[in-house]
Scaffold this motif. Structure first.
Motif, short mmCIF file in Angstrom:
data_model
loop_
_atom_site.label_atom_id
_atom_site.label_comp_id
_atom_site.label_asym_id
_atom_site.label_seq_id
_atom_site.Cartn_x
_atom_site.Cartn_y
_atom_site.Cartn_z
N HIS A 114 0.84 -1.20 0.00
CA HIS A 114 0.00 0.00 0.00
C HIS A 114 0.87 1.25 0.00
O HIS A 114 0.61 2.21 -0.73
CB HIS A 114 -0.94 -0.01 1.21
CG HIS A 114 -1.91 1.12 1.23
ND1 HIS A 114 -2.77 1.33 2.27
CD2 HIS A 114 -2.16 2.12 0.36
CE1 HIS A 114 -3.50 2.41 2.04
NE2 HIS A 114 -3.14 2.91 0.88
N GLU A 124 -7.06 -3.02 -8.53
CA GLU A 124 -6.60 -3.45 -7.21
C GLU A 124 -6.25 -2.25 -6.33
O GLU A 124 -6.60 -2.21 -5.15
CB GLU A 124 -5.39 -4.37 -7.34
CG GLU A 124 -4.86 -4.86 -6.01
CD GLU A 124 -3.64 -5.75 -6.16
OE1 GLU A 124 -2.95 -5.94 -5.14
OE2 GLU A 124 -3.38 -6.25 -7.26
N SER A 125 -5.56 -1.26 -6.91
CA SER A 125 -5.19 -0.08 -6.12
C SER A 125 -6.42 0.74 -5.73
O SER A 125 -6.46 1.32 -4.65
CB SER A 125 -4.16 0.78 -6.84
OG SER A 125 -4.70 1.41 -7.98
N GLN A 160 -9.40 -0.53 -5.10
CA GLN A 160 -10.03 -1.27 -4.00
C GLN A 160 -9.24 -1.10 -2.72
O GLN A 160 -9.81 -0.94 -1.64
CB GLN A 160 -10.15 -2.75 -4.37
CG GLN A 160 -11.15 -3.01 -5.46
CD GLN A 160 -11.15 -4.46 -5.92
OE1 GLN A 160 -10.47 -5.31 -5.35
NE2 GLN A 160 -11.92 -4.75 -6.96
N GLN A 161 -7.91 -1.12 -2.82
CA GLN A 161 -7.05 -0.93 -1.66
C GLN A 161 -7.29 0.46 -1.04
O GLN A 161 -7.41 0.59 0.18
CB GLN A 161 -5.59 -1.08 -2.09
CG GLN A 161 -4.59 -1.00 -0.97
CD GLN A 161 -3.19 -1.17 -1.53
OE1 GLN A 161 -2.74 -0.39 -2.37
NE2 GLN A 161 -2.50 -2.20 -1.05
N ARG A 179 -10.66 0.54 0.76
CA ARG A 179 -10.59 -0.13 2.07
C ARG A 179 -9.86 0.75 3.09
O ARG A 179 -10.27 0.86 4.25
CB ARG A 179 -9.89 -1.49 1.95
CG ARG A 179 -10.72 -2.56 1.28
CD ARG A 179 -10.09 -3.94 1.38
NE ARG A 179 -8.73 -4.01 0.86
CZ ARG A 179 -8.41 -4.28 -0.41
NH1 ARG A 179 -9.38 -4.53 -1.29
NH2 ARG A 179 -7.15 -4.32 -0.78
N TRP A 180 -8.78 1.38 2.66
CA TRP A 180 -7.99 2.26 3.54
C TRP A 180 -8.86 3.41 4.05
O TRP A 180 -8.93 3.67 5.25
CB TRP A 180 -6.78 2.78 2.78
CG TRP A 180 -5.95 3.76 3.54
CD1 TRP A 180 -5.96 5.12 3.43
CD2 TRP A 180 -4.98 3.46 4.54
NE1 TRP A 180 -5.06 5.68 4.28
CE2 TRP A 180 -4.44 4.67 4.98
CE3 TRP A 180 -4.51 2.28 5.10
CZ2 TRP A 180 -3.46 4.75 5.95
CZ3 TRP A 180 -3.53 2.35 6.08
CH2 TRP A 180 -3.02 3.57 6.50
#
Length: 114
Positions: A33, A70-71, A73-74, A77-78
């Protein structure tokens, strides 16, 4: 010569009972991340005084990095993990003084302040 992206400053407030959680979440940022975030920024620093946060950012020069699924979604979530910590949202804090520009001094790139 390409102009350096502008330093931006943001402020917000935390819920006092969520300060430790906010800091713990940042302490636990995973290497992937952090690496992904570094792809977009030269500077991303957060300072805290009591419940007040100050964030300094400067994006990389050139075209923005296109986020992957993916980034995205990351990042979602963060931000969701931090949401309960905020008493106020991040707001831009406009500059009111710069010594680099004061008194008609030259800026680092040689231009004169107005």
């Amino acid at each position: 010569m390409t102009a350096q992206p502008e330093l931006q400053v943001f402020v917000c407030r935390l819920h006092r009972d969520k300060i430790a959680l906010y800091e713990a979440i940042h302490d636990g940022m995973t290497p992937p991340h952090a690496a992904n975030t570094r792809r977009g920024y030269d500077i991303l620093d957060i300072y805290r005084l009591d419940d007040l946060l100050v964030m300094l950012t400067r994006r990389h020069a050139g075209p923005p990095v296109e986020p992957t699924e993916e980034s995205k979604q990351q990042a979602a979530r963060w931000h969701a993990s931090l949401a309960e910590c905020f008493a106020e949202p991040w707001r831009p804090a406009p500059i009111i003084f710069s010594l680099a520009l004061a008194g008609g001094a030259s800026t680092p790139d040689g231009a004169h302040g107005s």
